[in-house]
Design a protein around this motif. Structure first.
Motif, PDB file in Angstrom:
ATOM      1  N   ARG A   1       0.825  -1.210   0.000  1.00 56.28           N
ATOM      2  CA  ARG A   1       0.000   0.000   0.000  1.00 56.28           C
ATOM      3  C   ARG A   1       0.857   1.258   0.000  1.00 56.28           C
ATOM      4  NH1 ARG A   1      -2.677  -0.604   4.830  1.00 56.28           N
ATOM      5  NH2 ARG A   1      -4.026  -2.154   3.843  1.00 56.28           N
ATOM      6  N   GLN A   2       1.914   1.265   0.811  1.00 56.01           N
ATOM      7  CA  GLN A   2       2.783   2.431   0.881  1.00 56.01           C
ATOM      8  C   GLN A   2       3.545   2.640  -0.423  1.00 56.01           C
ATOM      9  OE1 GLN A   2       3.015   4.790   3.139  1.00 56.01           O
ATOM     10  NE2 GLN A   2       4.620   5.845   1.973  1.00 56.01           N
ATOM     11  N   LEU A   3       4.032   1.555  -1.008  1.00 55.39           N
ATOM     12  CA  LEU A   3       4.764   1.660  -2.274  1.00 55.39           C
ATOM     13  C   LEU A   3       3.862   2.151  -3.398  1.00 55.39           C
ATOM     14  CD1 LEU A   3       6.831  -1.616  -1.933  1.00 55.39           C
ATOM     15  CD2 LEU A   3       7.819   0.677  -2.195  1.00 55.39           C
ATOM     16  N   LEU A   4       2.612   1.699  -3.410  1.00 53.89           N
ATOM     17  CA  LEU A   4       1.670   2.149  -4.434  1.00 53.89           C
ATOM     18  C   LEU A   4       1.439   3.651  -4.316  1.00 53.89           C
ATOM     19  CD1 LEU A   4      -0.193   1.460  -6.768  1.00 53.89           C
ATOM     20  CD2 LEU A   4      -1.961   0.844  -5.112  1.00 53.89           C
ATOM     21  N   ARG A   5       1.336   4.121  -3.095  1.00 57.43           N
ATOM     22  CA  ARG A   5       1.148   5.553  -2.865  1.00 57.43           C
ATOM     23  C   ARG A   5       2.357   6.348  -3.350  1.00 57.43           C
ATOM     24  NH1 ARG A   5      -1.951   7.820   2.219  1.00 57.43           N
ATOM     25  NH2 ARG A   5      -1.794  10.065   1.892  1.00 57.43           N
ATOM     26  N   GLU A   6       3.558   5.819  -3.082  1.00 58.25           N
ATOM     27  CA  GLU A   6       4.778   6.499  -3.500  1.00 58.25           C
ATOM     28  C   GLU A   6       4.913   6.512  -5.027  1.00 58.25           C
ATOM     29  OE1 GLU A   6       7.832   4.391  -1.446  1.00 58.25           O
ATOM     30  OE2 GLU A   6       7.253   5.159   0.524  1.00 58.25           O
ATOM     31  N   ILE A   7       4.640   5.377  -5.664  1.00 55.90           N
ATOM     32  CA  ILE A   7       4.719   5.317  -7.120  1.00 55.90           C
ATOM     33  C   ILE A   7       3.680   6.233  -7.754  1.00 55.90           C
ATOM     34  CG2 ILE A   7       4.215   3.829  -9.094  1.00 55.90           C
ATOM     35  CD1 ILE A   7       5.801   1.657  -7.894  1.00 55.90           C
ATOM     36  N   ALA A   8       2.505   6.344  -7.127  1.00 62.98           N
ATOM     37  CA  ALA A   8       1.471   7.222  -7.662  1.00 62.98           C
ATOM     38  C   ALA A   8       1.972   8.658  -7.773  1.00 62.98           C
ATOM     39  CB  ALA A   8       0.225   7.164  -6.782  1.00 62.98           C
ATOM     40  N   MET A   9       2.713   9.112  -6.787  1.00 65.66           N
ATOM     41  CA  MET A   9       3.263  10.458  -6.849  1.00 65.66           C
ATOM     42  C   MET A   9       4.218  10.608  -8.025  1.00 65.66           C
ATOM     43  SD  MET A   9       3.973  11.328  -2.832  1.00 65.66           S
ATOM     44  CE  MET A   9       4.491  13.000  -3.225  1.00 65.66           C
ATOM     45  N   LEU A  10       5.050   9.596  -8.260  1.00 67.79           N
ATOM     46  CA  LEU A  10       6.003   9.654  -9.364  1.00 67.79           C
ATOM     47  C   LEU A  10       5.286   9.589 -10.717  1.00 67.79           C
ATOM     48  CD1 LEU A  10       8.654   7.263  -7.788  1.00 67.79           C
ATOM     49  CD2 LEU A  10       8.845   9.739  -8.030  1.00 67.79           C
ATOM     50  N   LEU A  11       4.244   8.773 -10.810  1.00 69.53           N
ATOM     51  CA  LEU A  11       3.457   8.716 -12.041  1.00 69.53           C
ATOM     52  C   LEU A  11       2.742  10.040 -12.289  1.00 69.53           C
ATOM     53  CD1 LEU A  11       1.869   5.147 -11.738  1.00 69.53           C
ATOM     54  CD2 LEU A  11       3.735   5.830 -13.253  1.00 69.53           C
ATOM     55  N   CYS A  12       2.341  10.683 -11.203  1.00 71.12           N
ATOM     56  CA  CYS A  12       1.620  11.950 -11.317  1.00 71.12           C
ATOM     57  C   CYS A  12       2.497  13.020 -11.968  1.00 71.12           C
ATOM     58  CB  CYS A  12       1.153  12.408  -9.945  1.00 71.12           C
ATOM     59  SG  CYS A  12       0.016  13.816  -9.983  1.00 71.12           S
ATOM     60  N   TYR A  13       3.801  12.995 -11.682  1.00 75.59           N
ATOM     61  CA  TYR A  13       4.712  13.950 -12.309  1.00 75.59           C
ATOM     62  C   TYR A  13       4.610  13.856 -13.828  1.00 75.59           C
ATOM     63  CZ  TYR A  13       7.167  15.150  -7.954  1.00 75.59           C
ATOM     64  OH  TYR A  13       7.477  15.608  -6.702  1.00 75.59           O
ATOM     65  N   GLU A  14       4.607  12.618 -14.340  1.00 71.69           N
ATOM     66  CA  GLU A  14       4.561  12.436 -15.791  1.00 71.69           C
ATOM     67  C   GLU A  14       3.186  12.787 -16.353  1.00 71.69           C
ATOM     68  OE1 GLU A  14       5.683  12.097 -19.457  1.00 71.69           O
ATOM     69  OE2 GLU A  14       7.099  11.756 -17.816  1.00 71.69           O
ATOM     70  N   ALA A  15       2.137  12.376 -15.648  1.00 67.65           N
ATOM     71  CA  ALA A  15       0.782  12.609 -16.137  1.00 67.65           C
ATOM     72  C   ALA A  15       0.433  14.090 -16.179  1.00 67.65           C
ATOM     73  CB  ALA A  15      -0.218  11.858 -15.272  1.00 67.65           C
ATOM     74  N   THR A  16       1.119  14.897 -15.380  1.00 73.15           N
ATOM     75  CA  THR A  16       0.828  16.338 -15.325  1.00 73.15           C
ATOM     76  C   THR A  16       1.930  17.169 -15.975  1.00 73.15           C
ATOM     77  OG1 THR A  16       1.829  16.478 -13.114  1.00 73.15           O
ATOM     78  CG2 THR A  16      -0.544  16.103 -13.222  1.00 73.15           C
ATOM     79  N   ARG A  17       2.813  16.520 -16.708  1.00 79.05           N
ATOM     80  CA  ARG A  17       3.959  17.207 -17.294  1.00 79.05           C
ATOM     81  C   ARG A  17       3.538  18.345 -18.231  1.00 79.05           C
ATOM     82  NH1 ARG A  17       9.226  16.103 -18.065  1.00 79.05           N
ATOM     83  NH2 ARG A  17       9.050  14.048 -17.117  1.00 79.05           N
ATOM     84  N   ASP A  18       2.421  18.191 -18.915  1.00 82.67           N
ATOM     85  CA  ASP A  18       2.025  19.184 -19.905  1.00 82.67           C
ATOM     86  C   ASP A  18       0.961  20.161 -19.405  1.00 82.67           C
ATOM     87  OD1 ASP A  18       0.070  17.275 -19.726  1.00 82.67           O
ATOM     88  OD2 ASP A  18      -0.227  17.052 -21.885  1.00 82.67           O
TER      89      ASP A  18
END
Length: 213
Positions: free
Chosen positions: A34-51
Motif C-alpha cells: 500500500r505504501q509503495l503504491l502511494r509512492e509510485i502514484a506520486m512519481l506517475l503523477c509527475y509524468e501525467a501532469t507534465r504538460d
C-alpha cells in the motif's frame, strides 16, 4: 519487455522500477504494498501532469519582485476506478491536494470479464477540467473502457489514463476504443493469462492493497 504502443508512456525512472519490483514480490506485505503504491502514484503523477499549462505571475521574494510560473488553464479531476484506484488516488492527492475527485465503481464479471457499473459520482463541470483516470492494472481494459465511456457521458473531453501495470492486449483494446486518451504506466508486461490476469504481473492489486482474497 513488449514493444511499447505509441499511445503509451512507460515511466522507466529507476525509483519507479525499483519500487515496482518490490511490489511484484509475493512476500511483500499488505502495508508495504500500500505504501509503495502511494509512492509510485506520486512519481506517475509527475509524468501525467507534465504538460499542464503555466502562466507568469508577479510575486515578491524576500530579495526582490519577480515573475514566476504558476499553474493555469484547466483544473484537475482524479477519477478513481473503485476499488483499486484508491491506492493511486492517495498518492496523487498528496501531490495535487486541490484536485477534485470522481469515483467510478466497477467490478469484473468473473465469467465474461465484462465491467459492471455499481456507482458513479463526478464533479458537474467535467467538460472544463482535465481528467486523470486511475486504476493500477490495465489488464483486459474492459473496466477502463467502461469508466472512460461513463466519464465522457458526464462531459469529460480531456483525459489521460494512469496505471501501474498494463498488458499489451489491454493497451490495444483501450487505444482502439479511446485513441484520444494517452496511457501512462510504470510497465507493459508480457501478456494476459486465461483468467485475464497480467503476466508476470503482481497478482490482484486490490487484494494485495487491502489484504483480501
Amino acid at each position: 519487455m513488449p514493444t511499447t504502443h505509441p499511445n503509451v508512456t512507460v515511466i522507466d525512472h529507476p525509483l519507479v522500477q525499483h519500487k515496482l519490483t518490490i511490489m511484484r514480490r509475493r512476500e511483500t506485505s499488505t502495508a508495504s504494498f500500500r505504501q509503495l503504491l502511494r509512492e509510485i502514484a506520486m512519481l506517475l503523477c509527475y509524468e501525467a501532469t507534465r504538460d499542464l499549462e503555466l502562466e507568469l505571475v508577479d510575486i515578491e521574494t524576500p530579495i526582490q519582485a519577480m515573475q514566476a510560473p504558476m499553474l493555469t488553464g484547466k483544473k484537475l479531476v482524479f477519477a478513481s476506478i473503485l476499488r483499486a484506484g484508491e491506492g493511486l488516488l492517495d498518492g496523487m492527492l498528496d501531490l495535487v491536494p486541490a484536485a477534485r475527485v470522481a469515483h467510478v465503481g466497477l467490478y469484473r464479471d468473473p465469467n465474461t470479464l465484462a465491467a459492471v457499473e455499481y456507482y458513479f459520482k463526478a464533479p458537474d463541470d467535467m467538460g472544463n477540467r482535465r481528467v486523470i483516470v486511475l486504476d493500477p492494472m490495465l489488464a483486459t481494459a474492459n473496466s477502463a473502457i467502461a469508466a472512460i465511456d461513463r466519464l465522457k457521458e458526464a462531459g469529460a473531453t480531456d483525459m489521460k489514463f494512469v496505471c501501474l501495470l498494463a498488458s499489451p492486449e489491454g493497451v490495444e483494446n483501450l487505444s482502439g476504443h479511446h485513441p484520444d486518451v494517452p496511457i501512462v504506466s510504470a510497465a507493459v508486461d508480457e501478456c494476459l493469462n486465461d483468467h485475464g490476469y497480467i503476466v508476470p504481473g503482481l497478482g490482484d492489486a486490490g487484494d494485495r492493497m487491502f489484504g483480501t482474497k
